[in-house]
Structures are given as C-alpha cells and as structure tokens.
Design a protein around this motif. Sequence first.
Motif, PDB file in Angstrom:
ATOM      1  N   LYS A   6      -3.476  -3.957   6.908  1.00 27.36           N
ATOM      2  CA  LYS A   6      -4.279  -2.180   7.886  1.00 27.36           C
ATOM      3  C   LYS A   6      -4.098  -1.133   7.206  1.00 27.36           C
ATOM      4  O   LYS A   6      -5.178  -0.181   7.418  1.00 27.36           O
ATOM      5  CB  LYS A   6      -2.581  -2.363   9.542  1.00 27.36           C
ATOM      6  N   GLN A   7      -3.232  -0.845   5.851  1.00 25.70           N
ATOM      7  CA  GLN A   7      -3.374   0.523   5.863  1.00 25.70           C
ATOM      8  C   GLN A   7      -4.653   0.571   3.977  1.00 25.70           C
ATOM      9  O   GLN A   7      -4.834   1.975   3.890  1.00 25.70           O
ATOM     10  CB  GLN A   7      -2.619   0.948   5.140  1.00 25.70           C
ATOM     11  N   GLY A   8      -5.503  -0.833   4.571  1.00 27.71           N
ATOM     12  CA  GLY A   8      -6.436  -1.011   3.293  1.00 27.71           C
ATOM     13  C   GLY A   8      -5.400  -1.576   2.307  1.00 27.71           C
ATOM     14  O   GLY A   8      -6.311  -1.374   0.892  1.00 27.71           O
ATOM     15  N   ARG A   9      -4.231  -1.830   2.057  1.00 26.31           N
ATOM     16  CA  ARG A   9      -3.845  -2.324   0.675  1.00 26.31           C
ATOM     17  C   ARG A   9      -4.629  -3.343   0.305  1.00 26.31           C
ATOM     18  O   ARG A   9      -4.329  -4.002   1.066  1.00 26.31           O
ATOM     19  CB  ARG A   9      -2.181  -1.933   0.379  1.00 26.31           C
TER      20      ARG A   9
END
Lengths: 414, 79
Positions: free
Chosen positions: B15-18
Amino acid sequence: MKERVILHCDINHCYAQIEEMMVPELRHVPMAVGGKSEMRHGIILAKNDPAKKYRIQTGESVHEAYQKCQDLVIIPPHYEEYLYYTEKVKDIYREYSEWVESFGLDEAWIDVSDCLSLFGSGLNIARTIQKRVWEEIGLSISVGISFNKIFAKLGSDMIKPMGLVEISRDNFKEKAWQLPVGDLLYVGRATLKKLEIFGIHTIGDLARFDVEILKRHLGKMGEIIYWFANGYDQSEVARIDACQEVKSIGNGITTPKDIKNLRDAQSVFYVLCESVASRAKEKGMAGRCVSIQLRNTDLKSFSRQKTLVRATNLSDELMEIVTELIKNNYDFSIPLRSVSVSLSHLCFESEKVQFSLFEDEMSRQKRYCLEKTIDQIRLRYGFGSVKRCSMLLDEELSDFDPKGSHIIFPVGYF
Amino acid sequence: MLYKRYVDVITLIDKQGRLTPLILRWENGVQYPIDRILEIRKAVSEVGGCGILYRCRIQDQERKLFYEKNRWFIESTKP
C-alpha cells in the motif's frame, strides 16, 4: 554576515563515466563518447582515463582521435541515460540542502551554510556526498568547498578524480592565487590574451592589479573578474525550485555535407528557424534580436546579429532576417560546415506592442495562427508530418529535427 | 566472474508503494522463491548499472538483485 559554505560538485568526465558505470568492461579500454562520424557531427564529447593516455582531447574530431589511437572505442551518446543518472546524483545533493543550482548536467553548487549543525562541517558534508555518489551511483565526483561560488568551482577543478579541496578565507591566497588566470570562470581565450598583455598570468596577479585599468580595457567584465579573483563574489546559489529565466532560444547543427551556396543555407536555416520560432511560441515569448553563427570548413567561426524594432516569434520573419544577414555577410567562397540561429532580448508575447501603420497586422496574426497550428500537427503526428516544399529541395541537408532532439547545455553564470 | 542478467521477478507492491521481490523466474521457466531479503539500499553493481539493491537469500545462496529504473537484474554466476 555569517560566512557562507558553498560546495561545487563536478562529475568527473561525466558522459564517459556514466557509460563506464553501465558497462564496466569499458574501464579497461580507451573509450570516448562521440557523435556519429558518418554524419560528421563527429566530435569527442568525453573520454575515459585510458583514452587520456593517448592525449585524446574533448572537442577534437573523431577522425583526429582515431589517428592518435586506432583501438579507441567510440560510444554514441545516450543523453537519456545521462539526464537520468545526473538527476539521481542531484537527488543526493538535494538531501543536504534546498539550495542546489545546476550548472549544466554534470556540475552543481550546493549552499550548505544552514545545515552545518545537522550534518557537520562543509568538508564533512562534501566527503559524505562524495562517498554516497560513489557507492550508490558508482560515479566519482570532485568537490570544491569555499565561501563563494567562484572559489568553490576552482576547488573542484583542482584535483581529478575524487578531489576534495577546501579554499577558505585563510588559505585562498596560497591555493587559488597561484592558479593560472584562465582557470577562473569567465576568463576565456580572448580575455586571456588581453590579460597577458598586462602581464597577468595567475589569479593572484589579477587580484593585485589595478581595477580601474582593468575596467578601462575590459569593460564591465574586467571589474567582475577582478572581484572574482579577490573572493568578493556574493552571488547566491539558486533554490532547487527556482526556474532558470530564459535569456535566449537557439538551435544549430553541423550538417551532413557542406553548405556551398545561399540556397543550401536557406534549406538548413528554414528548419532551424522553425524550431526556434516554435520553441519561443511554446514558452509564450518573442525576441528582438536575431543572431546567426556560421562556421566554415576551415573551422573559423563568426556571428552576426540584427536587432528588430518589434519582437517576433514567427519563423517567416526570422528567416527573412537570417537571409538578409547571410547575404550581407557571407559570400560562400569557403563552404560552411555548421550553422546556428538564436533569438534573444526576449519578452513575453502578451506584452503590449505598438502596431505599425505600414504593416498588415491581420496577415501577421493569420501567420501566427498558421504556425501554431503546424506546431500542433507536428506535436501529434511527428515532425515530418508537415514540411515546407523548400525542404524537399535538398533532403539530405534539411532532414533533421532540432526541436525534438534538442539538448540542454550549461547556461551563463549571470 | 559475475554476469548481468535481466530477469522476470514476481513482485509485491504494498500500500505504501514499497517493492518486495517474491519469486525469481529464470528463462527456462524454473521459479526460485526468494527466501529472505537481507538488506535493501541504493547501490552500484559490479556488473554495471545501479539502482536499489535487494540482497537476497535464494536456496541458501546469497544473491544481489537490483531494481534498475523499472526492471530487475541479478548478478548471475552463469552467463
């Protein structure tokens, strides 16, 4: 006032080093980045250390370079990659300060005066940045640390690769003053010659010279370089979000074959003028000064310019002036090798203008709309989708897209 | 001697783009699950190129996997 701490970082032989980073095998062979020789744009843009041993120089032709070293590997430039990786390097700079000013792709000033308490002394920050760029991106940079931009740049030029030189108020007389005066920013070949007449050979000589005499003989620049040499440069490092003000718009090309007559020249200049006019219109600007630069096959170059009453960004008007300038100034006794045109004294096209009684304003507006429309067609369907008939006269000369392949060069210091 | 090999990697984007690489897919179709990620940092590779380094353990071997611009490559022992 608090003493400023400014770093100047320079990626050592930038293009060549990025190529080496991407393909490490190139480190062990003499290699240079250069234009395509069959198209005659063949000059060396950068070279690596093994190529330096053969005394290959930046700016010489690919042909000359091959004569010095037959095994030289020439890599065509990958500008996209250079833009990408130099931007990554600058991202690292920007972690340390919001005052980061680019000077071309490979150089940048960083003002770290306000973050010394966070990251330590200027020298410490310089060392950290240098280490990080090396470990994270694999590029070596030279850093100069000083209390002004000019000396910081001098410092970064002193040791290559991986230099780290601090020029402080206490030591600038020993470190900077012994350098040849040509190392100073804005002392070019012409200025150097004049300074030599006065017996000025080092930066120290310049700093101790009489400023009035310099002013009389070199004009405003004489005074400026005198202040530079004495470390009085006060110019600020621009903020990272600062937009560079556009001062001129220009395009040029080294043509694939020589330009032998006026008609050849016109074919090429039409393409250049269209590109310049289109770029000016894109920025909403118009210019009052048109200049052309010509370089003949003897590699002698000169430029001529004309100032107009009214600013323009129409390619037809540009072309008219260019044709006039060529007719008045060149007889084609020696063919031309490279040409360029630029538009300066820029202002916004929305500025109020005094219409002329003797000019047909309606037809001017029509032409403006026409050119805008052509730009839009080209944007959508490619540069080749709409062409002037005259460009078909000699496709070899006029078949290039200066706008699409335009590359950013360092802009002036002022 | 190490070689630069671009590879297919099945990646989780959270979700954080990691990014988390999960499975490495070799050209012959064999899949190698990544057992453990030991370290993530920006780094330059000795086989050329730079990006985000994921030091991984795959079947008890340590391998260096790089996310370069928008694709993955591995420092491979086989050409």
